[in-house]
Design a protein around this motif. Sequence first.
Motif, PDB file in Angstrom:
ATOM      1  N   SER A  54       0.842  -1.191   0.000  1.00  0.00           N
ATOM      2  CA  SER A  54       0.000   0.000   0.000  1.00  0.00           C
ATOM      3  C   SER A  54       0.885   1.252   0.000  1.00  0.00           C
ATOM      4  O   SER A  54       1.948   1.273   0.622  1.00  0.00           O
ATOM      5  CB  SER A  54      -0.886  -0.027   1.255  1.00  0.00           C
ATOM      6  OG  SER A  54      -1.418   1.247   1.535  1.00  0.00           O
ATOM      7  N   TYR A  55       0.417   2.306  -0.677  1.00  0.00           N
ATOM      8  CA  TYR A  55       1.216   3.532  -0.749  1.00  0.00           C
ATOM      9  C   TYR A  55       0.365   4.699  -1.236  1.00  0.00           C
ATOM     10  O   TYR A  55      -0.742   4.517  -1.762  1.00  0.00           O
ATOM     11  CB  TYR A  55       2.409   3.350  -1.699  1.00  0.00           C
ATOM     12  CG  TYR A  55       2.006   3.171  -3.157  1.00  0.00           C
ATOM     13  CD1 TYR A  55       2.006   4.243  -4.048  1.00  0.00           C
ATOM     14  CD2 TYR A  55       1.584   1.932  -3.645  1.00  0.00           C
ATOM     15  CE1 TYR A  55       1.621   4.090  -5.370  1.00  0.00           C
ATOM     16  CE2 TYR A  55       1.194   1.760  -4.960  1.00  0.00           C
ATOM     17  CZ  TYR A  55       1.213   2.843  -5.821  1.00  0.00           C
ATOM     18  OH  TYR A  55       0.818   2.685  -7.116  1.00  0.00           O
ATOM     19  N   VAL A  56       0.882   5.908  -1.062  1.00  0.00           N
ATOM     20  CA  VAL A  56       0.340   7.106  -1.709  1.00  0.00           C
ATOM     21  C   VAL A  56       1.516   7.874  -2.292  1.00  0.00           C
ATOM     22  O   VAL A  56       2.675   7.675  -1.888  1.00  0.00           O
ATOM     23  CB  VAL A  56      -0.448   8.021  -0.740  1.00  0.00           C
ATOM     24  CG1 VAL A  56      -1.643   7.293  -0.144  1.00  0.00           C
ATOM     25  CG2 VAL A  56       0.446   8.584   0.347  1.00  0.00           C
ATOM     26  N   LEU A 109      -2.574  -2.145   6.163  1.00  0.00           N
ATOM     27  CA  LEU A 109      -2.905  -1.661   4.828  1.00  0.00           C
ATOM     28  C   LEU A 109      -2.155  -2.468   3.780  1.00  0.00           C
ATOM     29  O   LEU A 109      -2.751  -3.022   2.871  1.00  0.00           O
ATOM     30  CB  LEU A 109      -2.577  -0.168   4.708  1.00  0.00           C
ATOM     31  CG  LEU A 109      -3.467   0.758   5.544  1.00  0.00           C
ATOM     32  CD1 LEU A 109      -2.979   2.195   5.469  1.00  0.00           C
ATOM     33  CD2 LEU A 109      -4.922   0.685   5.113  1.00  0.00           C
ATOM     34  N   THR A 110      -0.826  -2.531   3.891  1.00  0.00           N
ATOM     35  CA  THR A 110      -0.065  -3.531   3.145  1.00  0.00           C
ATOM     36  C   THR A 110      -0.449  -4.899   3.711  1.00  0.00           C
ATOM     37  O   THR A 110      -0.963  -4.999   4.834  1.00  0.00           O
ATOM     38  CB  THR A 110       1.448  -3.245   3.311  1.00  0.00           C
ATOM     39  OG1 THR A 110       1.763  -2.086   2.523  1.00  0.00           O
ATOM     40  CG2 THR A 110       2.310  -4.402   2.855  1.00  0.00           C
ATOM     41  N   THR A 111      -0.215  -5.976   2.960  1.00  0.00           N
ATOM     42  CA  THR A 111      -0.624  -7.313   3.408  1.00  0.00           C
ATOM     43  C   THR A 111      -0.103  -7.593   4.822  1.00  0.00           C
ATOM     44  O   THR A 111       1.074  -7.370   5.122  1.00  0.00           O
ATOM     45  CB  THR A 111      -0.118  -8.377   2.424  1.00  0.00           C
ATOM     46  OG1 THR A 111      -0.624  -8.058   1.116  1.00  0.00           O
ATOM     47  CG2 THR A 111      -0.612  -9.766   2.818  1.00  0.00           C
ATOM     48  N   SER A 112      -1.003  -8.077   5.671  1.00  0.00           N
ATOM     49  CA  SER A 112      -0.764  -8.187   7.109  1.00  0.00           C
ATOM     50  C   SER A 112      -1.527  -9.371   7.687  1.00  0.00           C
ATOM     51  O   SER A 112      -2.454  -9.888   7.050  1.00  0.00           O
ATOM     52  CB  SER A 112      -1.247  -6.909   7.808  1.00  0.00           C
ATOM     53  OG  SER A 112      -0.749  -5.739   7.208  1.00  0.00           O
ATOM     54  N   PRO A 113      -1.202  -9.774   8.912  1.00  0.00           N
ATOM     55  CA  PRO A 113      -1.999 -10.820   9.569  1.00  0.00           C
ATOM     56  C   PRO A 113      -3.484 -10.464   9.638  1.00  0.00           C
ATOM     57  O   PRO A 113      -4.339 -11.340   9.538  1.00  0.00           O
ATOM     58  CB  PRO A 113      -1.386 -10.884  10.968  1.00  0.00           C
ATOM     59  CG  PRO A 113       0.031 -10.468  10.765  1.00  0.00           C
ATOM     60  CD  PRO A 113      -0.019  -9.397   9.712  1.00  0.00           C
ATOM     61  N   SER A 114      -3.793  -9.182   9.764  1.00  0.00           N
ATOM     62  CA  SER A 114      -5.183  -8.761   9.915  1.00  0.00           C
ATOM     63  C   SER A 114      -5.980  -8.755   8.627  1.00  0.00           C
ATOM     64  O   SER A 114      -7.218  -8.757   8.665  1.00  0.00           O
ATOM     65  CB  SER A 114      -5.240  -7.362  10.533  1.00  0.00           C
ATOM     66  OG  SER A 114      -4.667  -6.412   9.645  1.00  0.00           O
TER      67      SER A 114
END
Length: 372
Positions: A54-56, A109-114
């Motif tokens: 994830s980014y802006v 936001l970036t791939t995560s456990p959540s």
Amino acid sequence: MKKLACLAAAAFALSLASSWPVAAHTPQQPPHQSFAEGDLKLESGEAIKDFAISYVTHGTLNAKKSNAILMVTAISGNHHRLDFMIGPGKALDPDKYFIICTDAIGNGLTTSPSNSKAQPRMAFPKFAIRDMVESQYRLLKEKFGIDHVVAVVGPSMGGMQTLQWGVSHPDFMDALVAMVPLAKTPAWSVAVMEASRKAIMEDPAWKDGNYDAPPEKGIRLWRDILSLLAARTPDMYQAQFKNGTDVLPWMTEQESAAIKAFDANDWIYQTWAYDRHDVGTTAGFGGDTAKALASIKAKTLILTGTKDLLNPEFEPTVMGKNIPAVKMMTISPGTVTGHASAGGFFPADVEFLNREAGAFLDDVTDGGKKLN
């Protein structure tokens, strides 16, 4: 001290905003984007499946692709972490630079456990700071076709990633700006992170990571350990509270505001990466931290906070001397805001960081001439 007291009361609320993905974006801000990288192979040999970063972005990438700056974020932070340094006339000026603000693995936001569907919660593989760097490297190369950046900039865990960038990809940047960083996580910082993990994992409501609702008691204690102790200083409390016991109801208020600020499992995974960080364990350096730092080619600015109780200032101050082209500064000398000095909470610190980082980048780019 009186000025510090007035500002300290608002500081923690601002810190929550900087690490709360749900409330981070407004329509006036650049669009939130995501880049799918497929499976991300980790240095452990495992892989994060279906990985997306994830980014802006702020500003415009010029035709030569020579004006890019990469921003990397702190633990539990997101791509808004350095918003106080981004804008016209600020250190990271979008009228001059193309600023890519990334989200670290495990920040929700970036791939995560959540949010991983393939490896949810505690099925997620452990990752390292270097894996964060490699995910960002792929973003720059594969999405933007960028082979070189002006600088990598980051605070706290972002500062750790920044120094790792200089070791892992020494020819990729002209400069590094590392705020309250660590080159090798010392025992004190590991102890802080372990205490915060135990606070969560020993709460029965955590359910071995399979909770339906946030493990509230554990999160409260985690926030006490990290945000209300390690990320602040005794001097800040002395200025803020006339009587010692006045801190107790205030702590409860801050804990309550933080219950849903960041996912508990995401925190656990990011702290594991934090614990094990050492630029010296980069391939080719045999665990020699000093040798790894000596390999950095970029001009480097290290900014430390007085009485930092999370990332003790002695570590980057001592280890940073191994970097050939290094400049080391204390953020707002004379103030005692510790780790929070790089948080964007206090006007004196914000002014200092924008002034000094901006001047450093101007020097690196010869006043912007090298961008053209």
